[in-house]
Write an enzyme that holds these catalytic residues in place. Structure first.
Site, PDB file in Angstrom:
ATOM      1  N   LYS A  70      17.347  53.953 -21.950  1.00 51.85           N
ATOM      2  CA  LYS A  70      16.824  54.159 -23.313  1.00 51.85           C
ATOM      3  C   LYS A  70      16.581  55.633 -23.668  1.00 51.85           C
ATOM      4  CE  LYS A  70      14.625  49.627 -23.591  1.00 51.85           C
ATOM      5  NZ  LYS A  70      13.359  48.909 -23.790  1.00 51.85           N
ATOM      6  N   ASP A 105      11.815  47.937 -31.082  1.00 54.50           N
ATOM      7  CA  ASP A 105      10.584  47.334 -30.553  1.00 54.50           C
ATOM      8  C   ASP A 105       9.433  47.541 -31.537  1.00 54.50           C
ATOM      9  OD1 ASP A 105      11.668  46.280 -28.266  1.00 54.50           O
ATOM     10  OD2 ASP A 105      11.132  47.991 -27.003  1.00 54.50           O
TER      11      ASP A 105
HETATM   12  P1  NAP Z   1       7.078  50.394 -17.932  1.00 57.31           P
HETATM   13  O1  NAP Z   1       7.487  51.550 -18.756  1.00 57.31           O
HETATM   14  O2  NAP Z   1       7.561  50.283 -16.526  1.00 57.31           O
HETATM   15  O3  NAP Z   1       5.459  50.339 -17.926  1.00 57.31           O
HETATM   16  C1  NAP Z   1       4.798  49.401 -17.114  1.00 57.31           C
HETATM   17  C2  NAP Z   1       3.308  49.415 -17.448  1.00 57.31           C
HETATM   18  O4  NAP Z   1       2.659  48.399 -16.648  1.00 57.31           O
HETATM   19  C3  NAP Z   1       2.615  50.741 -17.101  1.00 57.31           C
HETATM   20  O5  NAP Z   1       1.580  50.975 -18.015  1.00 57.31           O
HETATM   21  C4  NAP Z   1       2.069  50.438 -15.702  1.00 57.31           C
HETATM   22  O6  NAP Z   1       0.957  51.233 -15.355  1.00 57.31           O
HETATM   23  C5  NAP Z   1       1.624  49.006 -15.878  1.00 57.31           C
HETATM   24  N1  NAP Z   1       1.483  48.322 -14.587  1.00 57.31           N
HETATM   25  C6  NAP Z   1       2.489  47.918 -13.774  1.00 57.31           C
HETATM   26  N2  NAP Z   1       1.969  47.336 -12.658  1.00 57.31           N
HETATM   27  C7  NAP Z   1       0.612  47.387 -12.798  1.00 57.31           C
HETATM   28  C8  NAP Z   1      -0.475  46.938 -11.994  1.00 57.31           C
HETATM   29  N3  NAP Z   1      -0.274  46.333 -10.808  1.00 57.31           N
HETATM   30  N4  NAP Z   1      -1.743  47.130 -12.435  1.00 57.31           N
HETATM   31  C9  NAP Z   1      -1.953  47.737 -13.639  1.00 57.31           C
HETATM   32  N5  NAP Z   1      -0.965  48.182 -14.445  1.00 57.31           N
HETATM   33  C10 NAP Z   1       0.313  47.996 -14.029  1.00 57.31           C
HETATM   34  O7  NAP Z   1       7.507  49.015 -18.604  1.00 57.31           O
HETATM   35  P2  NAP Z   1       7.717  48.739 -20.174  1.00 57.31           P
HETATM   36  O8  NAP Z   1       9.138  48.949 -20.513  1.00 57.31           O
HETATM   37  O9  NAP Z   1       6.666  49.483 -20.919  1.00 57.31           O
HETATM   38  O10 NAP Z   1       7.467  47.142 -20.245  1.00 57.31           O
HETATM   39  C11 NAP Z   1       6.160  46.595 -20.127  1.00 57.31           C
HETATM   40  C12 NAP Z   1       6.227  45.092 -20.374  1.00 57.31           C
HETATM   41  O11 NAP Z   1       6.601  44.849 -21.735  1.00 57.31           O
HETATM   42  C13 NAP Z   1       7.281  44.356 -19.512  1.00 57.31           C
HETATM   43  O12 NAP Z   1       6.743  43.126 -19.113  1.00 57.31           O
HETATM   44  C14 NAP Z   1       8.443  44.155 -20.481  1.00 57.31           C
HETATM   45  O13 NAP Z   1       9.229  43.010 -20.141  1.00 57.31           O
HETATM   46  C15 NAP Z   1       7.680  43.927 -21.769  1.00 57.31           C
HETATM   47  N6  NAP Z   1       8.469  44.201 -22.983  1.00 57.31           N
HETATM   48  C16 NAP Z   1       8.652  43.173 -23.851  1.00 57.31           C
HETATM   49  C17 NAP Z   1       9.352  43.382 -25.016  1.00 57.31           C
HETATM   50  C18 NAP Z   1       9.526  42.242 -25.969  1.00 57.31           C
HETATM   51  O14 NAP Z   1      10.381  42.321 -26.865  1.00 57.31           O
HETATM   52  N7  NAP Z   1       8.743  41.184 -25.840  1.00 57.31           N
HETATM   53  C19 NAP Z   1       9.893  44.648 -25.317  1.00 57.31           C
HETATM   54  C20 NAP Z   1       9.688  45.691 -24.395  1.00 57.31           C
HETATM   55  C21 NAP Z   1       8.971  45.449 -23.237  1.00 57.31           C
HETATM   56  P3  NAP Z   1       1.182  52.653 -14.598  1.00 57.31           P
HETATM   57  O15 NAP Z   1       1.489  53.658 -15.688  1.00 57.31           O
HETATM   58  O16 NAP Z   1      -0.108  52.892 -13.922  1.00 57.31           O
HETATM   59  O17 NAP Z   1       2.343  52.456 -13.645  1.00 57.31           O
END
Ligand code: NAP
Length: 278
Positions: A70, A105
């Site tokens: 992205k 998004d």
């Molecule tokens: P990302 O950039 O990898 O960010 C992951 C986030 O989760 C970070 O804030 C991370 O915290 C936190 N995290 C991961 N493991 C954790 C734990 N054990 N304890 C506390 N915090 C934790 O991922 P992303 O792209 O933002 O996606 C996040 C979620 O949104 C995913 O589940 C994805 O599938 C979903 N999503 C859904 C849509 C939709 O259309 N519904 C669109 C986009 C994303 P740290 O910074 O501390 O690592």
């Protein structure tokens, strides 16, 4: 959109097998009787720039972009305000030979909330966002567009929450993961972490501190009903799930590539929910 010639778009990722975008877009193509096709393209990071440069030569009018491409997609295209502000592009399209990009998004999040809880932004004084990754950036920008005065961003890694304040300004109030937060004043709680996702640890939030008018949104869509959403429903709060956001974010790309603004219907939702359950 100029001609009736069959158009082709794709989702580009590495890996890409998990993407539900082909199911969504091919459903709409069939539903509206549009001659076209939507494919998956597994492209490793070192080949992404070349793939994008040759998008038209490969027969594509545009593409969705997913992990890990992205940020590269943003750098290789002419982004709109949404992609530029979020710092990531998930939708590309060719406009008179110019490769343009956006981040859907933002509208996926907003349109889903508008559909699930129409007055969710009637009191935009405070929202709480859990997470500070790519999805959280889109959510914070979306909340700014709707005029939220205070956006509390709680993240395990505090520095990433601080970075969101630097990016989006003083409305963002970074908070540490274990810091007590004033949920009592929040109209909205959003999970933008991976917590609650199948195979990941659960997410425990003291929802009883939210006001009764609050809305709880979860971006996670596997499982569809996350423990957070189940707890919110049990408390009688309104909810918006991740599948709704996924479907609404797909609308713009389809419109750009195939020339028809599609509807997010119960039938489409049932189709994708059934696929997620397999
Ligand atoms: P990302 O950039 O990898 O960010 C992951 C986030 O989760 C970070 O804030 C991370 O915290 C936190 N995290 C991961 N493991 C954790 C734990 N054990 N304890 C506390 N915090 C934790 O991922 P992303 O792209 O933002 O996606 C996040 C979620 O949104 C995913 O589940 C994805 O599938 C979903 N999503 C859904 C849509 C939709 O259309 N519904 C669109 C986009 C994303 P740290 O910074 O501390 O690592």
């Amino acid at each position: 959109m100029a001609s009736d010639q069959a158009r082709t778009a794709c989702v580009v990722g590495w890996p890409v097998e998990h993407s539900r975008s082909p199911l969504i877009h091919n459903y709409w193509l069939k539903h509206y009787g549009i001659a076209g096709e939507y494919r998956r393209e597994a492209v490793p990071p070192e080949q992404f720039a070349d793939f994008v440069k040759r998008l038209a030569a490969r027969g594509y009018v545009g593409a969705n972009v997913t992990v890990p491409h992205k940020e590269a997609a943003l750098a290789l295209s002419r982004p709109d305000d949404r992609a530029g502000n979020v710092g990531a592009a998930n939708t590309l399209w060719l406009d008179d030979g110019v490769l343009r990009s956006t981040n859907t998004d933002v509208e996926g999040f907003l349109d889903n909330l508008d559909a699930c809880a129409p007055d969710w932004d009637a009191d935009p004084s405070q929202a709480v966002v859990l997470g500070a990754g790519g999805a959280a950036r889109a959510v914070v920008y979306a909340l700014k567009l709707r005029g939220f005065a205070r956006i509390v961003v709680i993240n395990r890694t505090r520095g990433r929450a601080d970075a969101l304040r630097e990016r989006f300004g003083q409305e963002v109030q970074p908070a540490a993961w274990d810091q007590p937060t004033t949920l009592e004043d929040s109209a909205l709680l959003i999970n933008a972490t991976t917590l609650g996702m199948a195979g990941q640890p659960g997410l425990a939030v003291a929802l009883e501190r939210l006001p009764g008018r609050a809305v709880v949104a979860d971006l996670v869509y596997v499982p569809l009903q996350t423990p957070l959403l189940a707890a919110a429903k049990a408390r009688g709060l309104r909810t918006a799930d991740g599948l709704g956001m996924l479907l609404h974010q797909a609308v713009r790309g389809f419109t750009l590539w195939f020339g028809k603004k599609p509807d997010v219907t119960a039938e489409l939702r049932t189709l994708v929910a059934a696929d997620l359950a397999t």
